[in-house]
Design an enzyme around this catalytic site. Structure first.
Site, PDB file in Angstrom:
ATOM      1  N   LYS A 112     -16.445 -37.187  36.432  1.00 52.41           N
ATOM      2  CA  LYS A 112     -15.970 -38.342  35.666  1.00 52.41           C
ATOM      3  C   LYS A 112     -16.284 -39.662  36.357  1.00 52.41           C
ATOM      4  O   LYS A 112     -16.298 -40.708  35.716  1.00 52.41           O
ATOM      5  CB  LYS A 112     -14.494 -38.196  35.367  1.00 52.41           C
ATOM      6  CG  LYS A 112     -14.250 -37.001  34.435  1.00 52.41           C
ATOM      7  CD  LYS A 112     -12.850 -36.903  33.926  1.00 52.41           C
ATOM      8  CE  LYS A 112     -12.731 -35.806  32.877  1.00 52.41           C
ATOM      9  NZ  LYS A 112     -12.951 -34.453  33.432  1.00 52.41           N
TER      10      LYS A 112
HETATM   11  C1  LIG Z   1     -13.254 -33.414  32.589  1.00 52.20           C
HETATM   12  C2  LIG Z   1     -13.845 -32.237  33.247  1.00 52.20           C
HETATM   13  C3  LIG Z   1     -14.504 -31.246  32.522  1.00 52.20           C
HETATM   14  C4  LIG Z   1     -14.598 -31.259  31.004  1.00 52.20           C
HETATM   15  O1  LIG Z   1     -15.333 -32.346  30.499  1.00 52.20           O
HETATM   16  P1  LIG Z   1     -15.080 -32.829  28.987  1.00 52.20           P
HETATM   17  O2  LIG Z   1     -15.891 -34.050  28.841  1.00 52.20           O
HETATM   18  O3  LIG Z   1     -13.612 -33.102  28.887  1.00 52.20           O
HETATM   19  O4  LIG Z   1     -15.486 -31.713  28.110  1.00 52.20           O
HETATM   20  C5  LIG Z   1     -15.074 -30.204  33.210  1.00 52.20           C
HETATM   21  N1  LIG Z   1     -14.969 -30.103  34.548  1.00 52.20           N
HETATM   22  C6  LIG Z   1     -14.337 -31.046  35.281  1.00 52.20           C
HETATM   23  C7  LIG Z   1     -14.240 -30.878  36.753  1.00 52.20           C
HETATM   24  C8  LIG Z   1     -13.757 -32.133  34.664  1.00 52.20           C
HETATM   25  O5  LIG Z   1     -13.121 -33.049  35.404  1.00 52.20           O
END
Ligand SMILES: *Cc1c(COP(=O)(O)O)cnc(C)c1O
Length: 491
Positions: A112
């Protein structure tokens, strides 16, 4: 002429991308989309010659047409100047017979970061243009919270409140959030799960009382969740980056199709890939990889989305989601921008927790999207086996994407690695047969197995003071936000 964005649920109101970024969600509850997205076609030859930063500017410039090139260059320089530990930002590594795209080299060791280092920069430019301030409200299942806090910390004219489900995030995620410094940050544990918190946050954006308090100080309530278009757009870049790296390594020829496997929760990450596809990225298949909360596997198999099921807490908590908000945008595009259809589905989801799409639409989706899921026991087995066979340490989220990608028939396969294994060191160690009860000790121990050291932001966690101790009920969220607006924005 720059008013190109509109709601997934209502085609009447058109706004600019800057507006879409500081509003976050449409007043009708829909998500902001650009209906003509597929008319924007990117040039792969150009992309294969440019750096990550140049490609970010190039791609953003097409999707956010009311930002000037200079504004975007400044935003990208601030976001990806020296905050990432890899010069490639998202390096691609061959593991076994698939390619792992590492998205976790940012300041909080989560994928993120790629979007949440850039969103605050875009938001700040957008706010300046409109003479506004913003309070970011974010519900987090773990990783978003910290990445958003770090991204918005002390960014001018903004404040941020993060809600995490109490006792439902990992020890490390918890410490990362409650130790956050900054003059404009607030963190709350809430009694409930992520979906409860996220539903409440969505309500708060539309709450008339809260909007009135905010308006008093020229403050907009907005989101940093992946429903914000400013979160989505930066994620498109690394799908093209992976493609570029495969071309430049001679694995594929320009124009060849490749496939991606994406560990999925809210459907933001894989949706960014789909946006790339609409804009000319040659894709064979997207694999939507899930854990035991496999609402999406069921949906992509049957066409029935049904959140009426037990919420299961897993070792991949960032994927413990029963309402994948960004799926709404996929429904919008595959239905040829049929806002009435999308609104119908979402109303049904809100009222009954369930909806079904027509068979022809499901078929259309299935021609590009495949899926699969594994539970915790299988995830640990994958981590152990992958370590034995390839010497590679995967975190639980990345392991799910890796396994689903590996089992698929398409090649080349790029699987997205979404978190550093150090964030989930205990579970990872357990998976390779090493027991360690203390989470900080576990990070140290993992250094004997992984090929990189503990990232700096994680190594220092034990020494930082806990600054945010409040745990509140869902019903308290509104009043606490109102109080914080008064506290932060009164002159
Ligand atoms: C947020 C997240 C996901 C999922 O991503 P989305 O965009 O919500 O589908 C997968 N793995 C990790 C480590 C995350 O932080």
């Amino acid at each position: 002429m720059h008013e190109v964005y509109e709601s997934t649920r209502n085609r009447d109101r058109k706004i600019t991308s800057k507006q879409a970024i500081f509003e976050g969600i449409s007043p009708d509850g829909g998500l902001y989309v650009w209906p003509e997205l597929a008319q924007v076609q990117l040039d792969l030859t150009t992309i294969c010659k440019q750096s990550y930063q140049e490609n970010a500017v190039y791609i953003l410039h097409h999707l956010l047409p009311d930002f000037t090139k200079e504004e975007l260059e400044q935003c990208v320089a601030n976001a990806y100047g020296n905050t990432f530990s890899s010069p490639d930002i998202t390096p691609l590594r061959k593991v076994g017979d698939v390619y792992v795209l590492e998205l976790f080299h940012g300041p909080t060791s989560a994928f993120k970061d790629v979007a949440l280092t850039l969103l605050p920069q875009l938001m700040s430019v957008a706010l300046r243009s409109a003479h506004q301030k913003a309070l970011i409200l974010t519900a987090t299942s773990g990783d978003t919270g910290k990445a958003a806090l770090a991204g918005f910390q002390d960014v001018k004219d903004t404040g941020i409140v993060v809600f995490y489900p109490d006792h439902k995030v990992s020890q490390v995620q918890y410490r990362q959030m409650v130790t956050q410094r900054g003059k404009n940050v607030k963190v709350y544990g809430v009694k409930g799960n992520f979906d409860d918190a996220q539903s409440k946050v969505k309500e708060l954006f539309l709450d008339p009382d809260l909007r009135e308090v905010a308006a008093k100080y020229h403050v907009r309530l907005t989101s940093a969740n992946s429903i914000n278009i400013g979160r989505l757009v930066p994620q498109i870049v690394y799908y093209f980056e992976a493609y570029k790296q495969l071309v430049n390594q001679g694995v594929i020829q320009l124009g060849d199709k490749i496939s991606y496997s994406v560990p999925t929760g809210n459907f933001g990450d894989v949706l960014a890939g789909y946006y790339g596809y609409l804009m000319g990225l040659p894709v064979e298949k997207f694999y939507v990889a899930s854990n035991a909360n496999h609402v999406l596997t069921d949906f992509l198999t049957t066409g029935i989305y049904d959140r009426n099921r037990e919420f299961i807490q897993t070792i991949s908590p960032s994927m413990d989601i029963l309402i994948s908000s960004n799926l709404e945008r996929l429904l919008y595009y595959v239905s040829n921008c049929d806002a009435d259809f999308v609104k119908g589905c979402m109303d049904e989801l809100a009222q009954t927790g369930k909806y079904q799409i027509p068979a022809d639409l499901l078929k259309k989706i299935q021609s590009l999207f495949d899926c699969g899921y594994i539970d915790d026991v299988q995830t640990k087995a994958v981590i152990g086996k992958t370590y034995q066979e390839t010497n590679e340490i995967l975190d639980p989220h990345s392991a799910i994407g890796y396994e689903i990608g590996k089992a698929a028939k398409e090649r080349p396969m790029v699987t997205l690695a979404t978190a550093s294994p150090y964030k989930f060191a205990q579970d990872v160690l357990d998976a390779i047969g090493v027991k360690e009860a203390d989470p900080m000790q576990a990070m140290k121990k993992l250094e004997d197995y992984a090929h990189e050291k503990t990232p700096k932001g994680l190594a220092e966690l034990n020494d930082l003071p806990i600054l945010h101790k409040d745990v509140i009920s869902i019903d308290d969220m509104k009043q606490d936000v109102a109080n914080y607006i008064e506290e932060l924005f009164h002159d």
